[in-house]
Design a protein around this motif. Sequence first.
Motif: not given
Length: 137
Positions: A87-88, A84, A81, A120-121, A116-117, A114
């Motif tokens: 990004f977040n 991610g 995480m 990926a997450n 943006s991530g 939140s």
Amino acid sequence: MTRLRREFALFALGGLIGFVIDGGIAQGLVRMAGWNAYGARAVSFFVAATFTWWWSRHHTFADRESGRDSRSEWLHWIGLMLVGAAFNNGAYVLALHLFPALHAWPAVAVAAGSVSGAAANFLLARAVLFRTVKTTV
């Protein structure tokens, strides 16, 4: 509903709950405890990530397994995480930088991060940690 759609929907629901936890803690620490928006986010992110691990383990990826014990799985989850989170948190910091008024309302900047991530997450969780479908014996 296909397994992928179901997992994505449950991941989104867990993420929404995680967002409420994340934004609520960040907002509360800033407004009620006088923290700065960055320190508040460090705490809020950690608590929200722990919740989303639990949610994913018991709901989103209940039909999958990591092959790890709970502690190891949680540590692996937090590690994944963090990718991610790059990004977040990048979007969070950018929102605070571009819109200084958000320092008083960090929950809005949390929302930008939140979104943006999330992709990926989900991909990391599904493809790396919970990659094995459980088999019934």
